[in-house]
Scaffold this motif. Sequence first.
Motif, PDB file in Angstrom:
ATOM      1  N   GLY A 143       0.813  -1.210   0.000  1.00 20.04           N
ATOM      2  CA  GLY A 143       0.000   0.000   0.000  1.00 20.04           C
ATOM      3  C   GLY A 143       0.850   1.265   0.000  1.00 20.04           C
ATOM      4  O   GLY A 143       2.011   1.243   0.413  1.00 20.04           O
ATOM      5  N   GLY A 144       0.259   2.354  -0.485  1.00 23.02           N
ATOM      6  CA  GLY A 144       0.879   3.667  -0.371  1.00 23.02           C
ATOM      7  C   GLY A 144       2.153   3.871  -1.167  1.00 23.02           C
ATOM      8  O   GLY A 144       3.016   4.650  -0.776  1.00 23.02           O
ATOM      9  N   VAL A 145       2.282   3.185  -2.293  1.00 23.34           N
ATOM     10  CA  VAL A 145       3.517   3.287  -3.074  1.00 23.34           C
ATOM     11  C   VAL A 145       3.385   4.215  -4.289  1.00 23.34           C
ATOM     12  O   VAL A 145       4.359   4.428  -5.018  1.00 23.34           O
ATOM     13  CB  VAL A 145       3.990   1.889  -3.565  1.00 23.34           C
ATOM     14  N   GLY A 146       2.169   4.727  -4.505  1.00 20.57           N
ATOM     15  CA  GLY A 146       1.969   5.631  -5.645  1.00 20.57           C
ATOM     16  C   GLY A 146       1.169   5.035  -6.800  1.00 20.57           C
ATOM     17  O   GLY A 146       1.198   5.573  -7.904  1.00 20.57           O
ATOM     18  N   LYS A 147       0.434   3.974  -6.542  1.00 23.08           N
ATOM     19  CA  LYS A 147      -0.375   3.357  -7.610  1.00 23.08           C
ATOM     20  C   LYS A 147      -1.423   4.333  -8.157  1.00 23.08           C
ATOM     21  O   LYS A 147      -1.525   4.549  -9.372  1.00 23.08           O
ATOM     22  CB  LYS A 147      -1.119   2.110  -7.082  1.00 23.08           C
ATOM     23  N   THR A 148      -2.190   4.910  -7.242  1.00 20.34           N
ATOM     24  CA  THR A 148      -3.279   5.790  -7.679  1.00 20.34           C
ATOM     25  C   THR A 148      -2.722   7.069  -8.317  1.00 20.34           C
ATOM     26  O   THR A 148      -3.213   7.525  -9.355  1.00 20.34           O
ATOM     27  CB  THR A 148      -4.198   6.116  -6.474  1.00 20.34           C
ATOM     28  N   THR A 149      -1.668   7.598  -7.733  1.00 15.97           N
ATOM     29  CA  THR A 149      -1.034   8.799  -8.293  1.00 15.97           C
ATOM     30  C   THR A 149      -0.549   8.522  -9.713  1.00 15.97           C
ATOM     31  O   THR A 149      -0.637   9.381 -10.599  1.00 15.97           O
ATOM     32  CB  THR A 149       0.148   9.223  -7.388  1.00 15.97           C
ATOM     33  N   PRO A 157      10.287  11.458  -8.849  1.00 13.64           N
ATOM     34  CA  PRO A 157      10.810  12.130  -7.651  1.00 13.64           C
ATOM     35  C   PRO A 157       9.710  12.419  -6.632  1.00 13.64           C
ATOM     36  O   PRO A 157       8.529  12.458  -6.982  1.00 13.64           O
ATOM     37  CB  PRO A 157      11.352  13.447  -8.214  1.00 13.64           C
ATOM     38  N   VAL A 158      10.113  12.617  -5.395  1.00 16.96           N
ATOM     39  CA  VAL A 158       9.179  13.155  -4.399  1.00 16.96           C
ATOM     40  C   VAL A 158       8.771  14.533  -4.878  1.00 16.96           C
ATOM     41  O   VAL A 158       9.614  15.324  -5.290  1.00 16.96           O
ATOM     42  CB  VAL A 158       9.893  13.281  -3.045  1.00 16.96           C
ATOM     43  N   ASP A 159       7.497  14.787  -4.874  1.00 16.03           N
ATOM     44  CA  ASP A 159       7.014  16.102  -5.274  1.00 16.03           C
ATOM     45  C   ASP A 159       5.764  16.387  -4.447  1.00 16.03           C
ATOM     46  O   ASP A 159       4.733  15.736  -4.631  1.00 16.03           O
ATOM     47  CB  ASP A 159       6.695  16.109  -6.783  1.00 16.03           C
ATOM     48  N   PHE A 183       1.975  16.700  -5.646  1.00 12.20           N
ATOM     49  CA  PHE A 183       1.000  15.641  -5.912  1.00 12.20           C
ATOM     50  C   PHE A 183      -0.134  15.687  -4.885  1.00 12.20           C
ATOM     51  O   PHE A 183      -1.289  15.464  -5.198  1.00 12.20           O
ATOM     52  CB  PHE A 183       1.660  14.252  -5.871  1.00 12.20           C
ATOM     53  N   ARG A 184       0.252  15.973  -3.635  1.00  7.52           N
ATOM     54  CA  ARG A 184      -0.757  16.038  -2.575  1.00  7.52           C
ATOM     55  C   ARG A 184      -1.695  17.217  -2.798  1.00  7.52           C
ATOM     56  O   ARG A 184      -2.903  17.112  -2.642  1.00  7.52           O
ATOM     57  CB  ARG A 184      -0.082  16.133  -1.217  1.00  7.52           C
TER      58      ARG A 184
HETATM   59  N1  LIG Z   1       6.035  11.148  -6.186  1.00  5.58           N
HETATM   60  C1  LIG Z   1       5.375  11.503  -5.074  1.00  5.58           C
HETATM   61  N2  LIG Z   1       5.848  12.509  -4.296  1.00  5.58           N
HETATM   62  C2  LIG Z   1       5.202  12.885  -3.179  1.00  5.58           C
HETATM   63  N3  LIG Z   1       4.069  12.319  -2.755  1.00  5.58           N
HETATM   64  C3  LIG Z   1       3.538  11.320  -3.476  1.00  5.58           C
HETATM   65  C4  LIG Z   1       4.168  10.852  -4.674  1.00  5.58           C
HETATM   66  N4  LIG Z   1       3.421   9.847  -5.178  1.00  5.58           N
HETATM   67  C5  LIG Z   1       2.389   9.690  -4.332  1.00  5.58           C
HETATM   68  N5  LIG Z   1       2.441  10.563  -3.311  1.00  5.58           N
HETATM   69  C6  LIG Z   1       1.532  10.693  -2.175  1.00  5.58           C
HETATM   70  O1  LIG Z   1       1.651   9.516  -1.385  1.00  5.58           O
HETATM   71  C7  LIG Z   1       0.400   9.071  -0.932  1.00  5.58           C
HETATM   72  C8  LIG Z   1       0.138   7.643  -1.423  1.00  5.58           C
HETATM   73  O2  LIG Z   1       0.062   7.658  -2.839  1.00  5.58           O
HETATM   74  P1  LIG Z   1      -1.022   6.809  -3.635  1.00  5.58           P
HETATM   75  O3  LIG Z   1      -2.367   6.997  -3.039  1.00  5.58           O
HETATM   76  O4  LIG Z   1      -0.850   7.102  -5.062  1.00  5.58           O
HETATM   77  O5  LIG Z   1      -0.508   5.342  -3.303  1.00  5.58           O
HETATM   78  P2  LIG Z   1      -1.268   3.934  -3.540  1.00  5.58           P
HETATM   79  O6  LIG Z   1      -0.237   2.947  -3.834  1.00  5.58           O
HETATM   80  O7  LIG Z   1      -2.363   4.111  -4.512  1.00  5.58           O
HETATM   81  O8  LIG Z   1      -1.894   3.677  -2.077  1.00  5.58           O
HETATM   82  P3  LIG Z   1      -2.974   2.527  -1.707  1.00  5.58           P
HETATM   83  O9  LIG Z   1      -2.232   1.243  -1.669  1.00  5.58           O
HETATM   84  O10 LIG Z   1      -3.469   2.969  -0.363  1.00  5.58           O
HETATM   85  O11 LIG Z   1      -4.024   2.529  -2.749  1.00  5.58           O
HETATM   86  C9  LIG Z   1      -0.619  10.086  -1.442  1.00  5.58           C
HETATM   87  O12 LIG Z   1      -0.853  11.029  -0.430  1.00  5.58           O
HETATM   88  C10 LIG Z   1       0.081  10.760  -2.611  1.00  5.58           C
HETATM   89  O13 LIG Z   1      -0.330  12.091  -2.823  1.00  5.58           O
END
Ligand SMILES: Nc1ncnc2c1ncn2[C@@H]1O[C@H](COP(=O)(O)OP(=O)(O)OP(=O)(O)O)[C@@H](O)[C@H]1O
Length: 265
Positions: A11-17, A216-218, A221-222
């Motif tokens: 979870g929380g690795v950036g899939k949805t982003t 990169p961290v950015d 996105f938030r």
């Molecule tokens: N490159 C990035 N830089 C900074 N923040 C990011 C970046 N990518 C994602 N985030 C932030 O990190 C958090 C988790 O990202 P995201 O929801 O895309 O992950 P996910 O893998 O879809 O999570 P989940 O498993 O809960 O569905 C969000 O708050 C998002 O805005």
Amino acid sequence: MHVWSSSNQKGGVGKTTTVVTLGGLAAQGGERVLMVDLDPHGSLTAYFGHDPESLERSAYELFREGVAGREAVESLLLPTAVPGLTLLPASTALATLDRQLGRREGMGLIVSRALAAVEGEFDVAIIDCPPMLGVLMVNALAACQHLIVPVQTEFLAIKGLERMRHTLGMIEKARGLSVPYTIVPTMFDRRTRASVDSLRTLRTQFSERIWRSAIPVDTRFREASRRGLPLSHIDPAARGVEAYRMLLDDLVALEGAARRRKEAS
Ligand SMILES: Nc1ncnc2c1ncn2[C@@H]1O[C@H](COP(=O)(O)OP(=O)(O)OP(=O)(O)O)[C@@H](O)[C@H]1O
Ligand SMILES: [Mg+2]
């Protein structure tokens, strides 16, 4: 139509982003884009202003009704504020699927069929997966031509990747063909040792499957998610957007090459 899936059991690795940003960029480039939310938590759906708790119709209908006609699928789609960007939303009911019909025959191909029904309406479909293995992830993997595996550049995430690789192996066996995938390092912060070291580890351990660059961290996105728009539509020059633009170009090129190989053989 290209079909990509953004998946990782972690979870929380950036899939949805990844889905939102690639979707926004492809739409900006004039493509007709369908984003498919298969996560019962519905983060992608919520991103675009819909409440997955109260939505009456969602991707769940595909499974419940077993329908996949063009009109039936189209009736589930929601527009977004971005021209060319359409959403097949999730609702929390999706969480009950594994218990209800996980073992029923043919349940792994529901999303493939639904996408085939709207094939002519879209140029790209991008599927957002839940962070777990189940009937939804199996559907996403069966439906996509290419898998995007976002991985946070930190050590625990790399460990989780082993699990994902194992899952892919299992599914590849069941499907009888391989799902090409690209590991995409995310939230890379070149100022931290942990990020730099884990990117290096990823490159060594997964050398063939790793994307040539990193997202990169950015922090923007938030901000973009608060405003309910892809970052590409708020700040097209943001660092994070630049990186996803390169990823989009690479994915399109990869698929073109795969298609040419297929045609030649
Ligand atoms: N490159 C990035 N830089 C900074 N923040 C990011 C970046 N990518 C994602 N985030 C932030 O990190 C958090 C988790 O990202 P995201 O929801 O895309 O992950 P996910 O893998 O879809 O999570 P989940 O498993 O809960 O569905 C969000 O708050 C998002 O805005
Ligand atoms: Mg998500």
